[in-house]
Design a protein around this motif. Structure first.
Motif, short mmCIF file in Angstrom:
data_model
loop_
_atom_site.label_atom_id
_atom_site.label_comp_id
_atom_site.label_asym_id
_atom_site.label_seq_id
_atom_site.Cartn_x
_atom_site.Cartn_y
_atom_site.Cartn_z
N PHE A 20 0.84 -1.20 0.00
CA PHE A 20 0.00 0.00 0.00
C PHE A 20 0.88 1.26 0.00
O PHE A 20 0.64 2.21 -0.74
CB PHE A 20 -0.91 -0.03 1.23
CG PHE A 20 -1.95 1.07 1.26
CD1 PHE A 20 -2.80 1.29 0.18
CD2 PHE A 20 -2.09 1.89 2.39
CE1 PHE A 20 -3.77 2.29 0.22
CE2 PHE A 20 -3.05 2.89 2.43
CZ PHE A 20 -3.89 3.09 1.35
N ARG A 21 1.93 1.23 0.82
CA ARG A 21 2.86 2.39 0.85
C ARG A 21 3.56 2.54 -0.50
O ARG A 21 3.69 3.65 -1.01
CB ARG A 21 3.90 2.21 1.97
CG ARG A 21 3.35 2.56 3.35
CD ARG A 21 4.47 2.59 4.39
NE ARG A 21 4.98 1.24 4.67
CZ ARG A 21 4.44 0.42 5.57
NH1 ARG A 21 3.39 0.81 6.27
NH2 ARG A 21 4.94 -0.78 5.77
N TYR A 24 1.24 4.02 -2.94
CA TYR A 24 1.08 5.48 -2.75
C TYR A 24 2.24 6.22 -3.41
O TYR A 24 2.04 7.20 -4.12
CB TYR A 24 1.00 5.82 -1.25
CG TYR A 24 0.59 7.27 -1.02
CD1 TYR A 24 -0.75 7.62 -0.95
CD2 TYR A 24 1.55 8.28 -0.92
CE1 TYR A 24 -1.13 8.94 -0.78
CE2 TYR A 24 1.18 9.59 -0.75
CZ TYR A 24 -0.17 9.92 -0.67
OH TYR A 24 -0.54 11.24 -0.52
N SER A 28 0.49 8.27 -6.34
CA SER A 28 -0.18 9.45 -5.77
C SER A 28 0.02 10.69 -6.64
O SER A 28 -0.88 11.53 -6.74
CB SER A 28 0.29 9.71 -4.33
OG SER A 28 1.68 9.89 -4.29
N ALA B 60 1.19 15.61 -10.49
CA ALA B 60 1.28 16.80 -9.64
C ALA B 60 1.87 16.36 -8.31
O ALA B 60 1.66 15.22 -7.89
CB ALA B 60 -0.11 17.39 -9.43
N ALA B 62 2.14 15.34 -4.79
CA ALA B 62 1.12 14.94 -3.82
C ALA B 62 1.68 15.10 -2.42
O ALA B 62 2.85 14.83 -2.19
CB ALA B 62 0.72 13.50 -4.07
N PRO B 63 0.85 15.53 -1.48
CA PRO B 63 1.32 15.60 -0.09
C PRO B 63 1.52 14.18 0.43
O PRO B 63 0.95 13.25 -0.12
CB PRO B 63 0.17 16.30 0.62
CG PRO B 63 -1.04 15.97 -0.20
CD PRO B 63 -0.58 15.87 -1.62
N MET B 66 0.38 9.37 3.76
CA MET B 66 0.48 8.02 4.30
C MET B 66 0.24 7.97 5.81
O MET B 66 -0.48 7.08 6.28
CB MET B 66 1.85 7.40 3.96
CG MET B 66 1.89 6.41 2.81
SD MET B 66 0.39 5.60 2.33
CE MET B 66 0.44 4.14 3.32
N LEU B 69 -3.40 8.21 6.31
CA LEU B 69 -4.08 7.01 5.79
C LEU B 69 -3.87 5.82 6.70
O LEU B 69 -4.80 5.05 6.98
CB LEU B 69 -3.56 6.69 4.39
CG LEU B 69 -4.13 7.54 3.26
CD1 LEU B 69 -3.27 7.42 2.01
CD2 LEU B 69 -5.57 7.12 2.95
N GLU B 70 -2.64 5.68 7.19
CA GLU B 70 -2.37 4.52 8.06
C GLU B 70 -3.11 4.65 9.38
O GLU B 70 -3.62 3.67 9.91
CB GLU B 70 -0.86 4.37 8.26
CG GLU B 70 -0.19 3.92 6.96
CD GLU B 70 1.28 3.59 7.11
OE1 GLU B 70 1.98 4.36 7.81
OE2 GLU B 70 1.72 2.59 6.51
N PHE B 74 -5.30 1.64 9.71
CA PHE B 74 -4.66 0.63 10.57
C PHE B 74 -4.44 1.21 11.97
O PHE B 74 -3.30 1.48 12.34
CB PHE B 74 -3.29 0.20 10.01
CG PHE B 74 -3.25 0.07 8.51
CD1 PHE B 74 -4.18 -0.71 7.83
CD2 PHE B 74 -2.28 0.73 7.77
CE1 PHE B 74 -4.13 -0.83 6.45
CE2 PHE B 74 -2.23 0.62 6.39
CZ PHE B 74 -3.15 -0.16 5.72
#
Lengths: 178, 210
Positions: A20-21, A24, A28, B60, B62-63, B66, B69-70, B74
């Protein structure tokens, strides 16, 4: 076919957090580009990006690598979310400022990717359409324009726009199936 | 020339993929995608057909989302998370509600604030005792023919419907949603989502942060 993004999505479906990381990192930037173009503001695009990756994790199990490339699936999910946001906005905010801010939907992709088979195909097929109609299809896809906005942009009645676009799409399909 | 009958469906699938439909037509198309395999295949076909246009989207910066999101997907509380597993839900509700009642007699806890600035709608979600309470602080209920549906989404899980939000505040027996779980409100046809999963656009969502 070699498709590292598809592999990462498949691993996400198996609850692989490292994948998943990595996904991204890999996707992303592209998805942010899609969101910025459709939604227009960085703050909303960032908000949407978080939502998109949440859905990617939750829906990774529905991805089928035999049916298409990973990036195509990610962009479809991203565009659907961005367009849902646009259409849920009250009509008043879909004003002319949005139209004025739109970048020109020039046929960059087709020209740039002329070397690739699929892209060459769609470029050739776009060439069979009248240029304003090809531009309407591109503008709708890339910028998320509604029928209403397209009708105003091209200064034709909404039903005319709908007829134009439907005919153009079926013509595109016919051309691409040849 | 009269087009073959399937052309109407195929044009609709293309319109959906392009994104030109207004909200009601879009919702109707999404509902067909879920229920009609043939229509879903048409949509997938158009996604593939138009995919070469994706190259026109520039990348573009992206910030780094993660960490957020994690934290959302999770959460770091395996024991607590296990308590709230759906299968053990009822027992957990009793244990936790009991604990809350025993140590802090029925405090009102703020769970989340759900805000949609475009529509000017705000829902406040609170928890008291064994009850989850949802009230609309600002804005109107869904327009005629539609309804707001409240969902809870466990990290890594599918959304579960908590009910429909009408004119009256909603109260229901439910354990305190744990940190990292997401609450969301979607627009659905009257009677609620026909599929058990959100079908309309998500109007607002918030992750439980404490």
């Amino acid at each position: 076919m070699d498709d590292p993004v598809a592999d990462l999505i498949t691993r996400c479906a198996a609850q692989d957090r490292a994948a998943f990381r990595a996904l991204y990192d890999a996707a992303s930037g592209k998805l942010m580009g899609v969101l910025l173009r459709i939604l227009g503001t960085r703050s909303e695009a960032e908000d949407a990006l978080q939502e998109v990756f949440t859905r990617v994790w939750l829906r990774a199990g529905r991805f089928d690598a035999t049916r298409g490339r990973g990036m195509t699936w990610l962009i479809a999910l991203t565009r659907n979310h961005a367009i849902d946001r646009l259409r849920a906005r009250p009509a008043a905010t879909e004003g002319d400022d949005v139209l004025a801010a739109l970048p020109d939907a020039a046929p960059r992709a087709e020209a740039r990717l002329a070397a690739q088979g699929e892209a060459r195909r769609i470029a050739e097929c776009f060439d069979t359409l009248e240029s304003d109609r090809a531009q309407a299809v591109r503008g709708a896809y890339l910028d998320g324009l509604s029928y209403d906005q397209l009708a105003r942009r091209f200064d034709v009645p909404l039903n005319t726009m709908r007829t134009w676009l439907r005919r153009s799409l079926l013509k595109l399909r016919e051309c691409m199936e040849q | 020339m009269i087009p073959p009958p399937h052309d109407d469906d195929d044009a609709l699938a293309a319109e959906y993929v392009l994104g030109v439909l207004d909200l009601p037509d879009r919702l109707a198309a999404e509902s067909r995608i879920r229920t009609e395999a043939a229509f879903a295949a048409r949509v997938a076909g158009w996604e593939q057909r138009l995919a070469p246009l994706n190259d026109d989207y520039p990348e573009a910066p992206a910030p780094d989302l993660m960490p957020a999101l994690e934290a959302r997907l999770f959460p770091q509380a395996p024991v607590r998370r296990a308590w709230f597993g759906w299968l053990s839900g009822l027992a957990a509700a009793a244990v936790v509600a009991g604990a809350v009642v025993f140590f802090r007699p029925e405090p009102v806890l703020d769970v989340a604030m759900l805000v949609n600035e475009e529509h000017g709608i705000t829902y406040m979600v609170q928890h008291k005792g064994e009850m989850l309470m949802v009230s609309r602080m600002k804005g109107d209920a869904a327009p005629a023919g539609q309804v707001h549906e409240l969902w809870i989404i466990p990290p890594g899980g599918a959304p579960q419907s908590l009910g429909l939000l009408g004119d009256m505040p909603m109260e229901m027996p439910y354990p305190m949603p744990p940190k990292g779980w997401t609450l969301a409100v979607s627009m659905e046809p009257v009677g609620g989502s026909p599929t058990g999963q959100p079908t309309g656009p998500v109007l607002m969502s918030a992750t439980v942060s404490a």
